[in-house]
Design a protein around this motif. Structure first.
Motif, PDB file in Angstrom:
ATOM      1  N   THR A   3      39.444  42.943  35.850  1.00  0.00           N
ATOM      2  CA  THR A   3      38.863  43.891  36.789  1.00  0.00           C
ATOM      3  C   THR A   3      37.565  43.301  37.330  1.00  0.00           C
ATOM      4  O   THR A   3      37.045  42.308  36.810  1.00  0.00           O
ATOM      5  N   ILE A   4      36.998  43.947  38.337  1.00  0.00           N
ATOM      6  CA  ILE A   4      35.757  43.439  38.910  1.00  0.00           C
ATOM      7  C   ILE A   4      34.625  43.471  37.886  1.00  0.00           C
ATOM      8  O   ILE A   4      33.773  42.574  37.856  1.00  0.00           O
ATOM      9  N   SER A   5      34.625  44.468  37.017  1.00  0.00           N
ATOM     10  CA  SER A   5      33.587  44.549  35.984  1.00  0.00           C
ATOM     11  C   SER A   5      33.722  43.403  34.995  1.00  0.00           C
ATOM     12  O   SER A   5      32.718  42.812  34.576  1.00  0.00           O
ATOM     13  N   ARG A  23      31.447  40.367  50.749  1.00  0.00           N
ATOM     14  CA  ARG A  23      31.063  40.727  52.122  1.00  0.00           C
ATOM     15  C   ARG A  23      30.663  39.516  52.945  1.00  0.00           C
ATOM     16  O   ARG A  23      30.950  39.455  54.146  1.00  0.00           O
ATOM     17  N   ILE A  24      29.983  38.544  52.323  1.00  0.00           N
ATOM     18  CA  ILE A  24      29.521  37.382  53.091  1.00  0.00           C
ATOM     19  C   ILE A  24      30.519  36.228  53.055  1.00  0.00           C
ATOM     20  O   ILE A  24      30.249  35.152  53.585  1.00  0.00           O
ATOM     21  N   GLY A  25      31.656  36.444  52.415  1.00  0.00           N
ATOM     22  CA  GLY A  25      32.728  35.449  52.459  1.00  0.00           C
ATOM     23  C   GLY A  25      32.642  34.338  51.444  1.00  0.00           C
ATOM     24  O   GLY A  25      33.411  33.371  51.533  1.00  0.00           O
ATOM     25  N   LEU A  26      31.756  34.447  50.466  1.00  0.00           N
ATOM     26  CA  LEU A  26      31.656  33.396  49.449  1.00  0.00           C
ATOM     27  C   LEU A  26      32.781  33.488  48.414  1.00  0.00           C
ATOM     28  O   LEU A  26      33.242  32.465  47.900  1.00  0.00           O
ATOM     29  N   LEU A  27      33.180  34.688  48.104  1.00  0.00           N
ATOM     30  CA  LEU A  27      34.219  34.899  47.086  1.00  0.00           C
ATOM     31  C   LEU A  27      35.360  35.685  47.718  1.00  0.00           C
ATOM     32  O   LEU A  27      35.174  36.829  48.141  1.00  0.00           O
ATOM     33  N   PRO A  28      36.544  35.064  47.812  1.00  0.00           N
ATOM     34  CA  PRO A  28      37.684  35.767  48.411  1.00  0.00           C
ATOM     35  C   PRO A  28      37.966  37.081  47.683  1.00  0.00           C
ATOM     36  O   PRO A  28      37.890  37.154  46.453  1.00  0.00           O
ATOM     37  N   GLU A  29      38.248  38.089  48.468  1.00  0.00           N
ATOM     38  CA  GLU A  29      38.527  39.395  47.892  1.00  0.00           C
ATOM     39  C   GLU A  29      40.042  39.565  47.743  1.00  0.00           C
ATOM     40  O   GLU A  29      40.784  39.518  48.735  1.00  0.00           O
ATOM     41  N   PRO A  30      40.539  39.745  46.519  1.00  0.00           N
ATOM     42  CA  PRO A  30      41.991  39.831  46.310  1.00  0.00           C
ATOM     43  C   PRO A  30      42.577  41.136  46.850  1.00  0.00           C
ATOM     44  O   PRO A  30      41.860  42.124  47.041  1.00  0.00           O
ATOM     45  N   GLU A  31      43.876  41.080  47.092  1.00  0.00           N
ATOM     46  CA  GLU A  31      44.571  42.293  47.515  1.00  0.00           C
ATOM     47  C   GLU A  31      44.633  43.273  46.344  1.00  0.00           C
ATOM     48  O   GLU A  31      44.537  42.890  45.173  1.00  0.00           O
ATOM     49  N   ARG A  32      44.799  44.536  46.665  1.00  0.00           N
ATOM     50  CA  ARG A  32      44.917  45.542  45.620  1.00  0.00           C
ATOM     51  C   ARG A  32      46.326  45.510  45.019  1.00  0.00           C
ATOM     52  O   ARG A  32      47.300  45.214  45.709  1.00  0.00           O
ATOM     53  N   ASP A  33      46.404  45.812  43.735  1.00  0.00           N
ATOM     54  CA  ASP A  33      47.721  45.855  43.089  1.00  0.00           C
ATOM     55  C   ASP A  33      48.384  47.205  43.349  1.00  0.00           C
ATOM     56  O   ASP A  33      47.866  48.039  44.098  1.00  0.00           O
ATOM     57  N   SER A  35      48.534  49.744  41.640  1.00  0.00           N
ATOM     58  CA  SER A  35      47.722  50.880  41.193  1.00  0.00           C
ATOM     59  C   SER A  35      46.503  51.106  42.074  1.00  0.00           C
ATOM     60  O   SER A  35      45.726  52.039  41.856  1.00  0.00           O
ATOM     61  N   GLY A  36      46.333  50.227  43.050  1.00  0.00           N
ATOM     62  CA  GLY A  36      45.200  50.363  43.956  1.00  0.00           C
ATOM     63  C   GLY A  36      43.952  49.642  43.499  1.00  0.00           C
ATOM     64  O   GLY A  36      42.879  49.809  44.094  1.00  0.00           O
ATOM     65  N   TYR A  37      44.051  48.802  42.444  1.00  0.00           N
ATOM     66  CA  TYR A  37      42.886  48.062  41.938  1.00  0.00           C
ATOM     67  C   TYR A  37      42.943  46.608  42.386  1.00  0.00           C
ATOM     68  O   TYR A  37      44.034  46.040  42.559  1.00  0.00           O
ATOM     69  N   ARG A  38      41.776  46.006  42.521  1.00  0.00           N
ATOM     70  CA  ARG A  38      41.702  44.578  42.791  1.00  0.00           C
ATOM     71  C   ARG A  38      41.559  43.865  41.448  1.00  0.00           C
ATOM     72  O   ARG A  38      40.716  44.246  40.640  1.00  0.00           O
ATOM     73  N   THR A  39      42.345  42.840  41.251  1.00  0.00           N
ATOM     74  CA  THR A  39      42.276  42.096  39.995  1.00  0.00           C
ATOM     75  C   THR A  39      42.008  40.628  40.295  1.00  0.00           C
ATOM     76  O   THR A  39      42.349  40.119  41.364  1.00  0.00           O
ATOM     77  N   ALA A  44      38.875  32.762  40.064  1.00  0.00           N
ATOM     78  CA  ALA A  44      37.782  33.575  40.603  1.00  0.00           C
ATOM     79  C   ALA A  44      36.556  33.497  39.694  1.00  0.00           C
ATOM     80  O   ALA A  44      35.423  33.456  40.168  1.00  0.00           O
ATOM     81  N   VAL A  45      36.781  33.477  38.370  1.00  0.00           N
ATOM     82  CA  VAL A  45      35.674  33.371  37.420  1.00  0.00           C
ATOM     83  C   VAL A  45      34.941  32.038  37.623  1.00  0.00           C
ATOM     84  O   VAL A  45      33.708  31.983  37.692  1.00  0.00           O
ATOM     85  N   VAL A  46      35.730  30.941  37.730  1.00  0.00           N
ATOM     86  CA  VAL A  46      35.139  29.614  37.907  1.00  0.00           C
ATOM     87  C   VAL A  46      34.329  29.552  39.199  1.00  0.00           C
ATOM     88  O   VAL A  46      33.195  29.056  39.224  1.00  0.00           O
ATOM     89  N   ARG A  47      34.928  30.078  40.291  1.00  0.00           N
ATOM     90  CA  ARG A  47      34.221  30.025  41.579  1.00  0.00           C
ATOM     91  C   ARG A  47      32.944  30.858  41.522  1.00  0.00           C
ATOM     92  O   ARG A  47      31.898  30.448  42.025  1.00  0.00           O
ATOM     93  N   LEU A  48      33.023  32.021  40.888  1.00  0.00           N
ATOM     94  CA  LEU A  48      31.856  32.888  40.817  1.00  0.00           C
ATOM     95  C   LEU A  48      30.742  32.241  39.980  1.00  0.00           C
ATOM     96  O   LEU A  48      29.561  32.346  40.319  1.00  0.00           O
ATOM     97  N   ILE A  49      31.125  31.557  38.923  1.00  0.00           N
ATOM     98  CA  ILE A  49      30.124  30.858  38.107  1.00  0.00           C
ATOM     99  C   ILE A  49      29.456  29.757  38.914  1.00  0.00           C
ATOM    100  O   ILE A  49      28.239  29.550  38.838  1.00  0.00           O
TER     101      ILE A  49
END
Length: 264
Positions: A3-5, A23-33, A35-39, A44-49
């Motif tokens: 999850t995002i958290s 919002r600024i395009g640094l981290l791609p935002e995944p589609e919702r599953d 259940s309506g959640y983004r996973t 994504a963890v590596v890129r965010l780090i």
């Protein structure tokens, strides 16, 4: 899948930061599953780090995307450019801090360093702070009128302080703030000033263009008269002897030139 958290926790950032990077395009935002959640996945963890590491190192977010996509040589060059910009910013901030520190002293707000140094020299000679404050205000006005020549004017003032008469004059003027109105030492002040005026005329320093207009000279003189109860009497004594003015000396009698005046 995360999850995002969970993503934020693994990367050591806040959920708010993750959403900002979306919002600024640094981290791609995944589609919702379904259940309506983004996973998010491990990529994504590596890129965010990596984003967090670059940002923590001082890389502007506007350049993070560029560095993430760069090869080794481009990455090294980009980091060097950012480091150069940061060093320039550090120098600017250090200069700002130095100016703020000088402003804290009270005199650097409207005075160049040369004048501040001169006032400090007067302090070193024992001149009272009350008198220095009056002189400081005059120098603030003068420095604003002749900003390009103020350093040379102050250099001349330093030369004058090498004259024992000038040092004695400052000592007397400083203490004069507490003298009674009829104090006889005013005559001693006039004697010293007259000796200094004669020397200035003989050296060709009186009558030269000082870059200050007559109206401003009148303002400085009137300010001086208003600042001390002895000033008007002192100027009257000097005018009786043929001298006029304080900021700019005028009407010098020829018979006083090359004349030995009695010591005070």
């Amino acid at each position: 899948m995360l999850t995002i958290s969970q993503l934020a926790a693994y990367a050591g950032v806040t959920v708010r930061a993750v959403r900002h990077y979306h919002r600024i395009g640094l981290l791609p935002e995944p589609e919702r599953d379904r259940s309506g959640y983004r996973t998010y996945d491990a990529a994504a963890v590596v890129r965010l780090i990596r984003i967090r590491t670059l940002a923590d190192a001082g890389v502007p977010l506007a350049r993070v995307q560029e560095l993430l996509a760069a090869g080794p040589e481009e990455f090294a060059g980009g980091v060097q450019e950012i480091d150069k910009a940061l060093r320039a910013e550090i120098r600017r901030l250090q200069d700002t801090r130095s100016r703020l520190a000088r402003l804290a002293a009270g005199e650097h707000l409207a005075l160049p360093q040369s004048v501040v140094d001169y006032l400090d020299r007067l302090r070193g000679l024992g001149v009272e702070e009350r008198y220095i404050e009056m002189e400081r205000d005059a120098w603030i006005m003068i420095a604003a009128q002749v900003p390009h020549s103020i350093d040379s004017v102050i250099a001349k003032k330093h030369e004058e302080l090498d004259d024992p008469d000038m040092v004695k004059l400052y000592s007397l003027l400083s203490g004069a703030l507490d003298w009674p109105a009829d104090d006889p030492r005013i005559v001693e002040v006039a004697d010293i000033m007259e000796r200094l005026m004669v020397r200035a005329v003989e050296a060709g320093e009186v009558g030269a263009d000082d870059g200050i207009d007559d109206q401003f000279v009148d303002l400085l003189d009137s300010t001086m008269v208003e600042s001390s109860r002895h000033a008007a009497r002192l100027l009257a004594i000097l005018e009786e002897r043929g001298w006029r003015g304080w900021t700019r000396i005028e009407r010098v009698p020829a018979e006083k030139l090359n004349t030995e005046l009695p010591p005070s």
